[in-house]
Design a protein around this motif. Structure first.
Motif, short mmCIF file in Angstrom:
data_model
loop_
_atom_site.label_atom_id
_atom_site.label_comp_id
_atom_site.label_asym_id
_atom_site.label_seq_id
_atom_site.Cartn_x
_atom_site.Cartn_y
_atom_site.Cartn_z
N LEU A 1 0.82 -1.21 0.00
CA LEU A 1 0.00 0.00 0.00
C LEU A 1 0.86 1.26 0.00
O LEU A 1 0.53 2.23 -0.67
N LYS A 2 1.98 1.23 0.73
CA LYS A 2 2.87 2.40 0.74
C LYS A 2 3.47 2.65 -0.65
O LYS A 2 3.58 3.80 -1.08
N LEU A 3 3.81 1.58 -1.34
CA LEU A 3 4.32 1.71 -2.71
C LEU A 3 3.25 2.30 -3.62
O LEU A 3 3.54 3.18 -4.43
N PHE A 4 2.03 1.84 -3.45
CA PHE A 4 0.93 2.37 -4.27
C PHE A 4 0.67 3.83 -3.97
O PHE A 4 0.47 4.63 -4.88
N ARG A 5 0.70 4.21 -2.69
CA ARG A 5 0.52 5.62 -2.32
C ARG A 5 1.60 6.48 -2.96
O ARG A 5 1.32 7.55 -3.52
N ALA A 6 2.85 6.03 -2.86
CA ALA A 6 3.97 6.80 -3.44
C ALA A 6 3.82 6.91 -4.96
O ALA A 6 4.04 7.98 -5.53
N THR A 7 3.42 5.80 -5.58
CA THR A 7 3.23 5.81 -7.04
C THR A 7 2.11 6.77 -7.44
O THR A 7 2.23 7.49 -8.43
N ALA A 8 1.02 6.79 -6.67
CA ALA A 8 -0.09 7.70 -6.97
C ALA A 8 0.37 9.15 -6.91
O ALA A 8 0.04 9.95 -7.79
N ILE A 9 1.15 9.48 -5.90
CA ILE A 9 1.64 10.86 -5.75
C ILE A 9 2.61 11.21 -6.88
O ILE A 9 2.51 12.27 -7.50
N LEU A 10 3.55 10.30 -7.15
CA LEU A 10 4.53 10.57 -8.21
C LEU A 10 3.87 10.65 -9.58
O LEU A 10 4.26 11.47 -10.42
N GLU A 11 2.86 9.80 -9.82
CA GLU A 11 2.14 9.85 -11.09
C GLU A 11 1.44 11.20 -11.24
O GLU A 11 1.47 11.81 -12.30
N GLY A 12 0.85 11.69 -10.17
CA GLY A 12 0.20 13.00 -10.20
C GLY A 12 1.18 14.13 -10.46
O GLY A 12 0.91 15.04 -11.25
N THR B 1 -5.19 11.92 -8.68
CA THR B 1 -4.45 10.90 -7.93
C THR B 1 -4.13 11.40 -6.52
O THR B 1 -4.06 10.62 -5.59
N PHE B 2 -3.95 12.72 -6.37
CA PHE B 2 -3.75 13.28 -5.04
C PHE B 2 -5.02 13.11 -4.20
O PHE B 2 -4.96 12.80 -3.02
N TYR B 3 -6.16 13.31 -4.83
CA TYR B 3 -7.44 13.17 -4.15
C TYR B 3 -7.67 11.73 -3.67
O TYR B 3 -8.01 11.51 -2.51
N VAL B 4 -7.47 10.76 -4.55
CA VAL B 4 -7.72 9.38 -4.14
C VAL B 4 -6.69 8.91 -3.12
O VAL B 4 -7.01 8.11 -2.24
N GLU B 5 -5.47 9.40 -3.23
CA GLU B 5 -4.46 9.05 -2.22
C GLU B 5 -4.90 9.55 -0.86
O GLU B 5 -4.82 8.83 0.13
N LEU C 1 -6.48 5.99 0.10
CA LEU C 1 -5.27 5.26 0.46
C LEU C 1 -4.74 5.62 1.83
O LEU C 1 -4.29 4.75 2.56
N ARG C 2 -4.76 6.87 2.18
CA ARG C 2 -4.25 7.26 3.49
C ARG C 2 -5.11 6.64 4.59
O ARG C 2 -4.60 6.17 5.59
N LYS C 3 -6.41 6.62 4.37
CA LYS C 3 -7.34 6.02 5.32
C LYS C 3 -7.07 4.51 5.44
O LYS C 3 -7.03 3.96 6.52
N GLU C 4 -6.89 3.86 4.29
CA GLU C 4 -6.65 2.42 4.25
C GLU C 4 -5.33 2.08 4.94
O GLU C 4 -5.22 1.11 5.68
N ASP C 5 -4.31 2.93 4.72
CA ASP C 5 -3.00 2.71 5.33
C ASP C 5 -3.05 2.88 6.83
O ASP C 5 -2.37 2.19 7.57
N SER C 6 -3.88 3.80 7.32
CA SER C 6 -3.98 4.01 8.76
C SER C 6 -4.61 2.81 9.47
O SER C 6 -4.34 2.55 10.63
#
Length: 97
Positions: free
Chosen positions: A2-13, A81-85, A89-94
């Motif tokens: 999930l952390k990799l996906f969060r980072a990818t979402a931010i970098l993609e954005g 992608t910032f919005y969905v992160e 994703l932040r909620k899911e990671d918590s």
């Protein structure tokens, strides 16, 4: 994962915004095509990684089709992608910690 996906979402954005906000204006208005090729390639790789990770993480966490669709559409819209992160994703990671 999930952390990799969060980072990818931010970098993609970020790469999407850099492509449209920096390198494309340089290419078409200033006739400087070099940065567009570099940023465009980086964005393409990050876009593909984001889509693949959307499917992998979605299957792992048993996301609904609607949620997968939201993540897919987010890859096509600036800032999404910032919005969905932030929203998903932040909620899911918590919940993981």
């Amino acid at each position: 994962m999930l952390k990799l996906f969060r980072a990818t979402a931010i970098l993609e954005g970020i790469s999407y915004l850099a492509l449209f906000g920096i390198s494309m204006p340089l290419k078409y208005w200033a006739e400087i095509p070099g940065p567009n090729k570099i940023i465009g390639n980086a964005h393409g790789i990050l876009f593909i990684a984001y889509i693949i990770l959307t499917v992998i993480v979605g299957l792992k966490y048993k996301w609904s089709f609607k949620k997968l669709l939201i993540f897919g559409i987010a890859s096509l819209l600036p800032f999404a992608t910032f919005y969905v992160e932030e929203k998903y994703l932040r909620k899911e990671d918590s919940f993981q910690h």
